[in-house]
Design a protein around this motif. Structure first.
Motif, PDB file in Angstrom:
ATOM      1  N   LEU A  20      29.015  37.554  35.962  1.00 47.73           N
ATOM      2  CA  LEU A  20      28.473  37.152  34.678  1.00 47.73           C
ATOM      3  C   LEU A  20      28.938  35.744  34.333  1.00 47.73           C
ATOM      4  N   SER A  21      28.068  35.015  33.660  1.00 47.07           N
ATOM      5  CA  SER A  21      28.406  33.679  33.178  1.00 47.07           C
ATOM      6  C   SER A  21      28.098  33.595  31.693  1.00 47.07           C
ATOM      7  N   CYS A  22      28.871  32.780  30.998  1.00 48.94           N
ATOM      8  CA  CYS A  22      28.641  32.548  29.576  1.00 48.94           C
ATOM      9  C   CYS A  22      28.919  31.083  29.282  1.00 48.94           C
ATOM     10  N   LYS A  64      41.337  46.446  35.612  1.00 53.54           N
ATOM     11  CA  LYS A  64      42.388  45.717  36.331  1.00 53.54           C
ATOM     12  C   LYS A  64      42.279  45.946  37.830  1.00 53.54           C
ATOM     13  N   GLY A  65      42.376  44.852  38.572  1.00 54.73           N
ATOM     14  CA  GLY A  65      42.287  44.935  40.018  1.00 54.73           C
ATOM     15  C   GLY A  65      40.868  44.882  40.555  1.00 54.73           C
ATOM     16  N   ARG A  66      39.883  44.981  39.683  1.00 53.83           N
ATOM     17  CA  ARG A  66      38.480  44.950  40.119  1.00 53.83           C
ATOM     18  C   ARG A  66      37.713  43.760  39.546  1.00 53.83           C
ATOM     19  N   PHE A  67      38.045  43.348  38.335  1.00 55.76           N
ATOM     20  CA  PHE A  67      37.351  42.254  37.674  1.00 55.76           C
ATOM     21  C   PHE A  67      38.270  41.030  37.616  1.00 55.76           C
ATOM     22  N   THR A  68      37.643  39.846  37.659  1.00 52.20           N
ATOM     23  CA  THR A  68      38.386  38.597  37.558  1.00 52.20           C
ATOM     24  C   THR A  68      37.682  37.672  36.584  1.00 52.20           C
ATOM     25  N   ILE A  69      38.422  37.206  35.587  1.00 52.32           N
ATOM     26  CA  ILE A  69      37.871  36.261  34.621  1.00 52.32           C
ATOM     27  C   ILE A  69      38.357  34.853  34.974  1.00 52.32           C
ATOM     28  N   SER A  70      37.477  33.891  34.793  1.00 52.50           N
ATOM     29  CA  SER A  70      37.843  32.496  35.015  1.00 52.50           C
ATOM     30  C   SER A  70      37.043  31.634  34.060  1.00 52.50           C
ATOM     31  N   VAL A  78      32.632  30.472  30.801  1.00 55.42           N
ATOM     32  CA  VAL A  78      33.543  31.512  31.264  1.00 55.42           C
ATOM     33  C   VAL A  78      32.771  32.437  32.188  1.00 55.42           C
ATOM     34  N   TYR A  79      33.452  32.913  33.208  1.00 57.07           N
ATOM     35  CA  TYR A  79      32.828  33.777  34.210  1.00 57.07           C
ATOM     36  C   TYR A  79      33.565  35.112  34.271  1.00 57.07           C
ATOM     37  N   LEU A  80      32.827  36.125  34.704  1.00 60.84           N
ATOM     38  CA  LEU A  80      33.435  37.426  34.960  1.00 60.84           C
ATOM     39  C   LEU A  80      32.923  37.920  36.304  1.00 60.84           C
ATOM     40  N   GLN A  81      33.788  37.908  37.295  1.00 61.64           N
ATOM     41  CA  GLN A  81      33.456  38.445  38.604  1.00 61.64           C
ATOM     42  C   GLN A  81      33.813  39.926  38.610  1.00 61.64           C
ATOM     43  N   MET A  82      32.815  40.753  38.841  1.00 58.89           N
ATOM     44  CA  MET A  82      33.000  42.203  38.786  1.00 58.89           C
ATOM     45  C   MET A  82      32.775  42.778  40.183  1.00 58.89           C
ATOM     46  N   ASP A  83      33.820  43.307  40.757  1.00 55.97           N
ATOM     47  CA  ASP A  83      33.759  43.911  42.092  1.00 55.97           C
ATOM     48  C   ASP A  83      34.056  45.401  42.005  1.00 55.97           C
ATOM     49  N   SER A  84      33.724  46.106  43.073  1.00 54.31           N
ATOM     50  CA  SER A  84      33.957  47.558  43.127  1.00 54.31           C
ATOM     51  C   SER A  84      33.454  48.255  41.875  1.00 54.31           C
ATOM     52  N   LEU A  85      32.242  47.916  41.493  1.00 50.51           N
ATOM     53  CA  LEU A  85      31.681  48.463  40.254  1.00 50.51           C
ATOM     54  C   LEU A  85      31.501  49.968  40.326  1.00 50.51           C
ATOM     55  N   LYS A  86      31.688  50.593  39.185  1.00 48.57           N
ATOM     56  CA  LYS A  86      31.566  52.044  39.057  1.00 48.57           C
ATOM     57  C   LYS A  86      30.486  52.372  38.023  1.00 48.57           C
TER      58      LYS A  86
END
Length: 121
Positions: A20-22, A64-70, A78-86
């Motif tokens: 995601l981007s904002c 925690k451990g799955r998402f990364t904000i930068s 601002v970005y939100l990298q979302m991995d191992s989505l459930k």
């Protein structure tokens, strides 16, 4: 006035990733904290992640451990990298920014329009 425009939501299978981007624009003197919240049907809005310029990110326990904000301060983004989505990550994700519009002014909290993230099982 400040505008926050989100992008990057969509439909993904469990285990997949989305980014995601904002982007913030408008009357910006300083961008303070930026972050992401989410709202799922029948649940309360929860913090996903937040970051202060030059500071350590803060994450909700469930990501925690799955998402990364930068953030890219030069782009006011601002970005939100979302991995191992459930499937339980399915929600509308909202960007939030605390913005100072001028010197000696109190920061205000601005919100984006939201972007839908749907994770299929």
């Amino acid at each position: 006035q400040v505008q926050l425009v989100e992008s990057g939501g969509g439909l993904v299978q469990a285990g997949g990733s989305l980014r995601l981007s904002c982007a913030a624009s408008g009357s910006i003197f300083r961008l303070n904290a930026m972050g992401w919240y989410r709202l799922a049907p029948g649940k309360q809005r929860e913090l996903v992640a937040a970051i202060i310029s030059g500071g350590q990110p803060n994450y909700g326990d469930s990501v925690k451990g799955r998402f990364t904000i930068s953030r890219d301060n030069a782009k006011n983004t601002v970005y939100l990298q979302m991995d191992s989505l459930k499937p339980e990550d399915t929600a509308v994700y909202y960007c939030n920014a605390h913005v100072t519009e001028g010197p000696m002014m109190t920061p205000i909290s601005s919100w984006g329009q939201g972007t839908q993230v749907t994770v299929s099982s």
